[in-house]
Design a protein around this motif. Sequence first.
Motif, PDB file in Angstrom:
ATOM      1  N   UNK A 205      17.125 -32.014  17.720  1.00 47.22           N
ATOM      2  CA  UNK A 205      16.654 -33.353  18.104  1.00 47.22           C
ATOM      3  C   UNK A 205      17.435 -33.879  19.299  1.00 47.22           C
ATOM      4  N   UNK A 206      18.753 -33.637  19.316  1.00 48.83           N
ATOM      5  CA  UNK A 206      19.559 -34.111  20.448  1.00 48.83           C
ATOM      6  C   UNK A 206      19.201 -33.368  21.734  1.00 48.83           C
ATOM      7  N   UNK A 207      18.990 -32.055  21.642  1.00 48.05           N
ATOM      8  CA  UNK A 207      18.616 -31.280  22.833  1.00 48.05           C
ATOM      9  C   UNK A 207      17.260 -31.737  23.367  1.00 48.05           C
ATOM     10  N   UNK A 208      16.290 -31.933  22.442  1.00 45.03           N
ATOM     11  CA  UNK A 208      14.954 -32.366  22.871  1.00 45.03           C
ATOM     12  C   UNK A 208      15.014 -33.756  23.501  1.00 45.03           C
ATOM     13  N   UNK A 209      15.802 -34.637  22.923  1.00 49.45           N
ATOM     14  CA  UNK A 209      15.915 -35.993  23.478  1.00 49.45           C
ATOM     15  C   UNK A 209      16.563 -35.981  24.851  1.00 49.45           C
TER      16      UNK A 209
ATOM     17  N   UNK B  48      17.065 -40.187  18.162  1.00 47.67           N
ATOM     18  CA  UNK B  48      18.166 -40.558  17.265  1.00 47.67           C
ATOM     19  C   UNK B  48      17.691 -40.617  15.817  1.00 47.67           C
ATOM     20  N   UNK B  49      16.497 -41.149  15.598  1.00 41.71           N
ATOM     21  CA  UNK B  49      15.957 -41.235  14.237  1.00 41.71           C
ATOM     22  C   UNK B  49      15.734 -39.852  13.640  1.00 41.71           C
ATOM     23  N   UNK B  50      15.151 -38.950  14.429  1.00 43.35           N
ATOM     24  CA  UNK B  50      14.924 -37.583  13.942  1.00 43.35           C
ATOM     25  C   UNK B  50      16.250 -36.895  13.639  1.00 43.35           C
TER      26      UNK B  50
ATOM     27  N   UNK C  14      17.506 -35.530  10.025  1.00 41.73           N
ATOM     28  CA  UNK C  14      17.943 -34.142   9.851  1.00 41.73           C
ATOM     29  C   UNK C  14      19.342 -34.057   9.270  1.00 41.73           C
ATOM     30  N   UNK C  15      20.232 -34.938   9.712  1.00 41.00           N
ATOM     31  CA  UNK C  15      21.601 -34.943   9.181  1.00 41.00           C
ATOM     32  C   UNK C  15      21.614 -35.320   7.708  1.00 41.00           C
ATOM     33  N   UNK C  16      20.828 -36.334   7.347  1.00 44.32           N
ATOM     34  CA  UNK C  16      20.757 -36.741   5.941  1.00 44.32           C
ATOM     35  C   UNK C  16      20.231 -35.600   5.076  1.00 44.32           C
ATOM     36  N   UNK C  17      19.198 -34.910   5.546  1.00 46.12           N
ATOM     37  CA  UNK C  17      18.654 -33.779   4.786  1.00 46.12           C
ATOM     38  C   UNK C  17      19.689 -32.666   4.654  1.00 46.12           C
TER      39      UNK C  17
ATOM     40  N   UNK D 277      27.582 -36.218  25.810  1.00 50.10           N
ATOM     41  CA  UNK D 277      27.842 -34.778  25.709  1.00 50.10           C
ATOM     42  C   UNK D 277      28.617 -34.402  24.447  1.00 50.10           C
ATOM     43  N   UNK D 278      29.718 -35.103  24.098  1.00 49.15           N
ATOM     44  CA  UNK D 278      30.417 -34.730  22.861  1.00 49.15           C
ATOM     45  C   UNK D 278      29.549 -34.888  21.617  1.00 49.15           C
ATOM     46  N   UNK D 279      28.715 -35.934  21.581  1.00 46.15           N
ATOM     47  CA  UNK D 279      27.842 -36.127  20.429  1.00 46.15           C
ATOM     48  C   UNK D 279      26.827 -34.994  20.318  1.00 46.15           C
ATOM     49  N   UNK D 280      26.346 -34.499  21.451  1.00 40.22           N
ATOM     50  CA  UNK D 280      25.429 -33.361  21.449  1.00 40.22           C
ATOM     51  C   UNK D 280      26.110 -32.129  20.864  1.00 40.22           C
ATOM     52  N   UNK D 281      27.358 -31.867  21.274  1.00 41.99           N
ATOM     53  CA  UNK D 281      28.084 -30.731  20.719  1.00 41.99           C
ATOM     54  C   UNK D 281      28.317 -30.866  19.231  1.00 41.99           C
ATOM     55  N   UNK D 282      28.642 -32.086  18.766  1.00 42.47           N
ATOM     56  CA  UNK D 282      28.849 -32.299  17.336  1.00 42.47           C
ATOM     57  C   UNK D 282      27.556 -32.122  16.547  1.00 42.47           C
ATOM     58  N   UNK D 283      26.438 -32.572  17.116  1.00 38.75           N
ATOM     59  CA  UNK D 283      25.151 -32.390  16.439  1.00 38.75           C
ATOM     60  C   UNK D 283      24.807 -30.909  16.315  1.00 38.75           C
ATOM     61  N   UNK D 284      25.074 -30.149  17.349  1.00 44.17           N
ATOM     62  CA  UNK D 284      24.805 -28.709  17.298  1.00 44.17           C
ATOM     63  C   UNK D 284      25.706 -27.994  16.298  1.00 44.17           C
ATOM     64  N   UNK D 285      26.856 -28.587  15.988  1.00 44.84           N
ATOM     65  CA  UNK D 285      27.818 -27.925  15.097  1.00 44.84           C
ATOM     66  C   UNK D 285      27.521 -28.156  13.625  1.00 44.84           C
ATOM     67  N   UNK D 286      26.468 -28.905  13.289  1.00 43.71           N
ATOM     68  CA  UNK D 286      26.156 -29.134  11.874  1.00 43.71           C
ATOM     69  C   UNK D 286      25.813 -27.822  11.184  1.00 43.71           C
ATOM     70  N   UNK D 287      25.016 -26.985  11.836  1.00 43.15           N
ATOM     71  CA  UNK D 287      24.641 -25.697  11.237  1.00 43.15           C
ATOM     72  C   UNK D 287      25.849 -24.777  11.065  1.00 43.15           C
ATOM     73  N   UNK D 288      26.703 -24.590  12.079  1.00 42.51           N
ATOM     74  CA  UNK D 288      27.916 -23.793  11.844  1.00 42.51           C
ATOM     75  C   UNK D 288      28.808 -24.365  10.750  1.00 42.51           C
ATOM     76  N   UNK D 289      28.900 -25.693  10.661  1.00 40.88           N
ATOM     77  CA  UNK D 289      29.710 -26.306   9.602  1.00 40.88           C
ATOM     78  C   UNK D 289      29.154 -25.963   8.227  1.00 40.88           C
TER      79      UNK D 289
END
Length: 352
Positions: A84-88, A112-114, A118-121, A173-185
Amino acid sequence: MHRHRELCERAVDPLEIAAGLEAHGVTDRAAARYRHRDVFSLAEELFARVPAVAGEPATALRAPDRDTETRAAWSLRALVPGAACIATAGALRLTEGVLGGQGRLAIALTGALVGIVGLVLSLRSGPLHAEGRSSGTAHVYGCWLLGYVLYGEALLDQVLSGGPEGPWTLTPAPLLGLALSVAPAAWCAHLFSVHAHRKLIGSRALEEFAAGVRPLLFGAVALHLCVLAGLLYVAHLGYGGGGAFVGAAALGVLLLLARLLTVHGFPEPAAVGLAAACALEALAPALVLAGRLPGLHFLARPVDALVVAAGTGAVPAVACGAAALGLLITATIALSRASAHATPGDETRNTA
């Protein structure tokens, strides 16, 4: 035997009793009162002397089953915030100079809503699911920390220069990196849980399990930090500069440790760690503003010295780094207990 009879009757091996005794605060010193060298030795005697309940289904400790479909499902959900962050970010870049302010704001709010959904799910299923143990205050602290990633440095910079005057510059930019790191986490948490369960099955004493699970924790945290550093670097390259690289990396580690503690039954120290990071981040601009009062200029000196030495990004780096170090020490102690890895519903679950 009478105090822990139900635990002993339902246990299928001595280690399950040992984990339950540990969860109830029985230590090796307490076991020595019963003429046993440690808790596991005491558990072996209890297991031998208390007959099992007839007809009860076996609930032996075993490694989690390999469920490929379930893993694929929570992995895909964990990818939603980053996607969602990359698409936005891509949509905002493509519509720059084409759409007006309201149109671009609508795109940003939709993305941001999407991402939030996704984070809540991701937190409601899979290895990051805390089964109702996560508190609302911890969520508030997490939102504050993520908000500081976007606006904190710009706010502190304006406060130091005599403001705040606004508007504040975004650092996405940092928020984008953190969003991408949800899957690795999620995968790091999954690997830690699976291998900790295997250690629990193969161990013959609580000390042996504790010694084996600590490297697993350090390895999971180090792996997540390496992946997060790479994602933050890619985000900075793709979206431009701005934002504290070290501070965002420290925040990612802090959030992972807080979630691991919450998932394994220790939400209180997790919330304390997040609250400490929020307090330190809020304290920096507060001290600068307080230093403007007559006779209180000395209050702003620590913040001024830190910013002069390492920039405004040093504040979140110090705040999140110190909190993450505290949670790492706490997790090393708490997650090396066998009771922290008992399956939900077992007698060995630590409910404290």
